[in-house]
Design an enzyme around this catalytic site. Structure first.
Site, PDB file in Angstrom:
ATOM      1  N   TYR A  72       0.838  -1.207   0.000  1.00 32.04           N
ATOM      2  CA  TYR A  72       0.000   0.000   0.000  1.00 32.04           C
ATOM      3  C   TYR A  72       0.870   1.253   0.000  1.00 32.04           C
ATOM      4  O   TYR A  72       0.612   2.206  -0.727  1.00 32.04           O
ATOM      5  CB  TYR A  72      -0.909  -0.005   1.230  1.00 32.04           C
ATOM      6  CG  TYR A  72      -1.986   1.062   1.171  1.00 32.04           C
ATOM      7  CD1 TYR A  72      -3.261   0.755   0.705  1.00 32.04           C
ATOM      8  CD2 TYR A  72      -1.726   2.372   1.568  1.00 32.04           C
ATOM      9  CE1 TYR A  72      -4.256   1.725   0.646  1.00 32.04           C
ATOM     10  CE2 TYR A  72      -2.704   3.344   1.504  1.00 32.04           C
ATOM     11  CZ  TYR A  72      -3.970   3.023   1.047  1.00 32.04           C
ATOM     12  OH  TYR A  72      -4.940   3.981   0.985  1.00 32.04           O
ATOM     13  N   PHE A 124      -6.092  20.961 -24.421  1.00 31.38           N
ATOM     14  CA  PHE A 124      -6.735  19.696 -24.762  1.00 31.38           C
ATOM     15  C   PHE A 124      -8.151  19.663 -24.168  1.00 31.38           C
ATOM     16  O   PHE A 124      -8.444  20.376 -23.213  1.00 31.38           O
ATOM     17  CB  PHE A 124      -5.875  18.545 -24.194  1.00 31.38           C
ATOM     18  CG  PHE A 124      -6.412  17.187 -24.527  1.00 31.38           C
ATOM     19  CD1 PHE A 124      -6.387  16.721 -25.824  1.00 31.38           C
ATOM     20  CD2 PHE A 124      -6.957  16.374 -23.542  1.00 31.38           C
ATOM     21  CE1 PHE A 124      -6.901  15.466 -26.138  1.00 31.38           C
ATOM     22  CE2 PHE A 124      -7.464  15.118 -23.848  1.00 31.38           C
ATOM     23  CZ  PHE A 124      -7.433  14.668 -25.142  1.00 31.38           C
ATOM     24  N   ASP A 125      -9.029  18.819 -24.712  1.00 34.22           N
ATOM     25  CA  ASP A 125     -10.449  18.880 -24.307  1.00 34.22           C
ATOM     26  C   ASP A 125     -10.679  18.597 -22.823  1.00 34.22           C
ATOM     27  O   ASP A 125     -11.432  19.301 -22.170  1.00 34.22           O
ATOM     28  CB  ASP A 125     -11.341  17.999 -25.200  1.00 34.22           C
ATOM     29  CG  ASP A 125     -10.964  16.531 -25.202  1.00 34.22           C
ATOM     30  OD1 ASP A 125      -9.892  16.179 -24.691  1.00 34.22           O
ATOM     31  OD2 ASP A 125     -11.743  15.715 -25.730  1.00 34.22           O
ATOM     32  N   ASP A 215       1.509  20.078 -20.235  1.00 35.75           N
ATOM     33  CA  ASP A 215       0.606  18.950 -20.432  1.00 35.75           C
ATOM     34  C   ASP A 215       1.396  18.037 -21.383  1.00 35.75           C
ATOM     35  O   ASP A 215       1.450  18.265 -22.583  1.00 35.75           O
ATOM     36  CB  ASP A 215      -0.701  19.453 -21.059  1.00 35.75           C
ATOM     37  CG  ASP A 215      -1.686  18.328 -21.333  1.00 35.75           C
ATOM     38  OD1 ASP A 215      -1.330  17.157 -21.146  1.00 35.75           O
ATOM     39  OD2 ASP A 215      -2.818  18.636 -21.754  1.00 35.75           O
ATOM     40  N   ALA A 217       1.638  14.733 -22.387  1.00 36.36           N
ATOM     41  CA  ALA A 217       1.272  13.390 -22.865  1.00 36.36           C
ATOM     42  C   ALA A 217       2.197  12.885 -23.974  1.00 36.36           C
ATOM     43  O   ALA A 217       2.544  11.711 -24.013  1.00 36.36           O
ATOM     44  CB  ALA A 217      -0.181  13.403 -23.355  1.00 36.36           C
ATOM     45  N   LYS A 258      -0.234   7.680 -23.551  1.00 37.59           N
ATOM     46  CA  LYS A 258       0.320   8.135 -24.834  1.00 37.59           C
ATOM     47  C   LYS A 258       1.789   7.708 -24.896  1.00 37.59           C
ATOM     48  O   LYS A 258       2.072   6.550 -25.130  1.00 37.59           O
ATOM     49  CB  LYS A 258       0.166   9.658 -24.974  1.00 37.59           C
ATOM     50  CG  LYS A 258      -1.147  10.222 -24.434  1.00 37.59           C
ATOM     51  CD  LYS A 258      -2.352   9.880 -25.285  1.00 37.59           C
ATOM     52  CE  LYS A 258      -3.685  10.292 -24.691  1.00 37.59           C
ATOM     53  NZ  LYS A 258      -3.824  11.607 -24.108  1.00 37.59           N
ATOM     54  N   HIS A 450     -19.028  15.283 -26.881  1.00 37.08           N
ATOM     55  CA  HIS A 450     -18.652  14.447 -28.031  1.00 37.08           C
ATOM     56  C   HIS A 450     -18.595  12.963 -27.699  1.00 37.08           C
ATOM     57  O   HIS A 450     -18.763  12.130 -28.573  1.00 37.08           O
ATOM     58  CB  HIS A 450     -17.323  14.921 -28.621  1.00 37.08           C
ATOM     59  CG  HIS A 450     -16.195  14.941 -27.638  1.00 37.08           C
ATOM     60  ND1 HIS A 450     -16.124  15.863 -26.627  1.00 37.08           N
ATOM     61  CD2 HIS A 450     -15.122  14.144 -27.497  1.00 37.08           C
ATOM     62  CE1 HIS A 450     -15.027  15.637 -25.921  1.00 37.08           C
ATOM     63  NE2 HIS A 450     -14.402  14.596 -26.416  1.00 37.08           N
TER      64      HIS A 450
HETATM   65  C1  LIG Z   1      -4.986  12.297 -23.474  1.00 36.38           C
HETATM   66  C2  LIG Z   1      -4.626  13.642 -23.045  1.00 36.38           C
HETATM   67  C3  LIG Z   1      -5.026  14.144 -21.808  1.00 36.38           C
HETATM   68  C4  LIG Z   1      -5.927  13.382 -20.873  1.00 36.38           C
HETATM   69  O1  LIG Z   1      -5.398  12.167 -20.508  1.00 36.38           O
HETATM   70  P1  LIG Z   1      -6.292  10.865 -20.234  1.00 36.38           P
HETATM   71  O2  LIG Z   1      -5.265   9.848 -19.877  1.00 36.38           O
HETATM   72  O3  LIG Z   1      -7.037  10.546 -21.473  1.00 36.38           O
HETATM   73  O4  LIG Z   1      -7.203  11.163 -19.102  1.00 36.38           O
HETATM   74  C5  LIG Z   1      -4.619  15.423 -21.477  1.00 36.38           C
HETATM   75  N1  LIG Z   1      -3.880  16.156 -22.311  1.00 36.38           N
HETATM   76  C6  LIG Z   1      -3.481  15.703 -23.520  1.00 36.38           C
HETATM   77  C7  LIG Z   1      -2.651  16.555 -24.413  1.00 36.38           C
HETATM   78  C8  LIG Z   1      -3.852  14.432 -23.930  1.00 36.38           C
HETATM   79  O5  LIG Z   1      -3.484  14.007 -25.133  1.00 36.38           O
END
Ligand SMILES: *Cc1c(COP(=O)(O)O)cnc(C)c1O
Length: 458
Positions: A72, A124-125, A215, A217, A258, A450
């Site tokens: 844990y 990002f969305d 951000d 990813a 990603k 979406h």
């Molecule tokens: C995919 C993504 C996110 C969100 O991540 P999730 O793992 O899908 O929750 C945030 N920012 C960017 C640029 C992304 O491509």
């Protein structure tokens, strides 16, 4: 003779995929409310919905799973991941989360309050969703070049420094808790941010006393593009480049689904202990204890291994060349795509493709449905559906670009699959004159519509 492109890996396990008939697909897409998210995966032949969590793990990652420590608190898997993150990003502190948006939720709970303004290159969305959910505003300071689809510009992910400075001047520091730089910039087509731009953003942010978070990813794909395109980086190791990139940030959120090539996972990296401590309480509340936060020990182990594999030059060269291989075939036929090609996807300019479909009829979604009907290839709309309604007026936001995104999963499909996808889209292109009507919304949710929206043909 130059040796041709060939993948830097071979295949050890395979998974069957099934073709279908056009009649079957017509039935399925109708039942799915013309929303490709609602299709069952066995109704899809080649799945380009997303590159998120859809990659193939390596033999070493599967082996790492077996060595996971499920304690844990204080598990060895946690320390393994912590050391890897420090090695690749330079960040001393981190919090594991179950995916990228969970990292956003935890970080923003600590930093963002109602009325705040968060500038970035192009949010990002889910990032925008988490900002607007807190009644704060996301402001995109995208470079204009990003909208010149077919014109070469090496770093279409850059922030426009003048637009950024205008925002920093307009609002008081207390209202701007952070600047978010998305690397690569998904919303403009998986386009990279240059090292020079990251450095300039950080210098400007320091002058205004505002922290910068990445951000991140697709940070490794971004590093690859810097190596290919930016002077002075052509002989550098990818990990030298990633460490310099992150030196221009105070922290990062990561969707490990990603560039870390795992099926689930995320984390937040911090330079400063006080940010880490502020966010820790929310991690415990939403995700789990600070040494596992939403991840099993085995999953942290696979993630650590994936971070190393995802930052290998040969792997990145294989991946990004495959995406370009698809893009090249489309571009040769005169299909307008974001150029140069992005790291994880080809972005097709749907308005240029279907000029007869009105913007009120969801142009990119219409194209996604046509491609699916043609071939069983599932793509995704990055257009008006995704842009959602203005939270203040309730009106549709019509983005400048309607993209059809063909996201390529990592280490999953071969170049024969790319040929199939290209042929399918070219077939639709050849009958584009006959496509004049789009779709209308039947049912939608208040936020991130979406994913669940239902549509019908007009
Ligand atoms: C995919 C993504 C996110 C969100 O991540 P999730 O793992 O899908 O929750 C945030 N920012 C960017 C640029 C992304 O491509």
């Amino acid at each position: 003779m130059d040796l041709p492109f060939a993948e830097s890996y071979k295949i050890k396990a395979v998974e069957s995929i099934k073709k279908s008939t056009r009649e079957e697909r017509e039935q399925w897409i109708k039942s799915a409310g013309y929303n490709l998210f609602n299709l069952k995966s066995n109704q899809v032949f080649i799945d380009l919905l997303t590159d998120s969590g859809t990659g193939a793990m390596s033999d070493k990652q599967w082996a790492a799973l077996m060595m996971g420590d499920e304690s844990y608190a204080g598990a060895s898997s946690y320390y393994n991941l912590k050391n890897t993150i420090r090695d690749i990003t330079g960040f001393d502190y981190f919090l594991p989360t179950h995916q990228g948006r969970a990292a956003e939720n935890v970080l923003f709970s600590a930093l963002i309050k109602e009325g705040d303004i968060i500038p970035g290159n192009a949010h990002f969305d889910t990032t925008k969703g988490h900002i607007e959910y807190r009644k704060a505003s996301a402001i995109d300071c995208t470079v204009d070049e990003a909208n010149h689809t077919e014109e070469y510009f090496p770093f279409k992910g850059n922030l426009d420094l003048e637009k950024l400075e205008a925002v920093l001047k307009k609002y008081p520091k207390s209202q701007i808790p952070l600047i978010i730089v998305t690397v690569t910039c998904n919303s403009t087509g998986g386009q990279p941010v240059s090292m020079e731009n990251m450095k300039a953003v950080k210098e400007m942010a320091d002058r205004y006393g505002i922290p910068v978070f990445f951000d991140a990813a697709r940070f490794a794909e971004n590093a690859y593009f810097i190596r290919e395109r930016e002077k002075g980086y052509e002989n550098k190791e990818i990990r030298e480049i990633t460490r310099e990139m992150f030196s221009y940030a105070d922290g990062m959120t990561m969707s490990s689904k990603k560039d870390a090539i795992v099926n689930m996972g995320g984390f937040i990296g911090f330079r400063h202990k006080d940010d880490f401590e502020k966010a820790s309480q929310f991690n415990i509340l939403f995700e789990g204890y600070i040494t596992y936060g939403g991840m099993s020990g085995r999953d942290m182990n696979a993630l650590a291994q994936g971070l190393y594999e995802g930052t290998e030059y040969d792997y990145l060269n294989t991946r990004i060349s495959q995406v370009a291989y698809l893009g090249e075939q489309l571009r040769e036929k005169g299909i307008a795509v974001q150029y140069p090609y992005g790291g994880h996807a080809i972005f097709v300019d749907a308005k240029a493709f279907l000029p007869k479909v009105a913007k009120e009829e969801y142009v990119a979604q219409t194209l996604a449905v046509e491609l699916y009907l043609e071939s069983g290839v599932r793509s995704v709309e990055i257009g008006t559906l995704l842009a959602d309604r203005d939270p203040n007026t309730g009106e549709n936001r019509y983005p400048e670009k309607e993209w059809l995104r063909l996201a390529i999963p990592r280490r999953v499909y071969t170049n024969n699959h790319m040929d199939y996808i290209a042929a399918a889209l070219i077939n639709v292109f050849e009958r584009r004159e006959s496509i004049t009507k789009g779709l209308r919304i039947v049912k939608e949710a208040a936020l991130l519509r979406h994913f669940t929206v239902e549509l019908d043909k007009i």
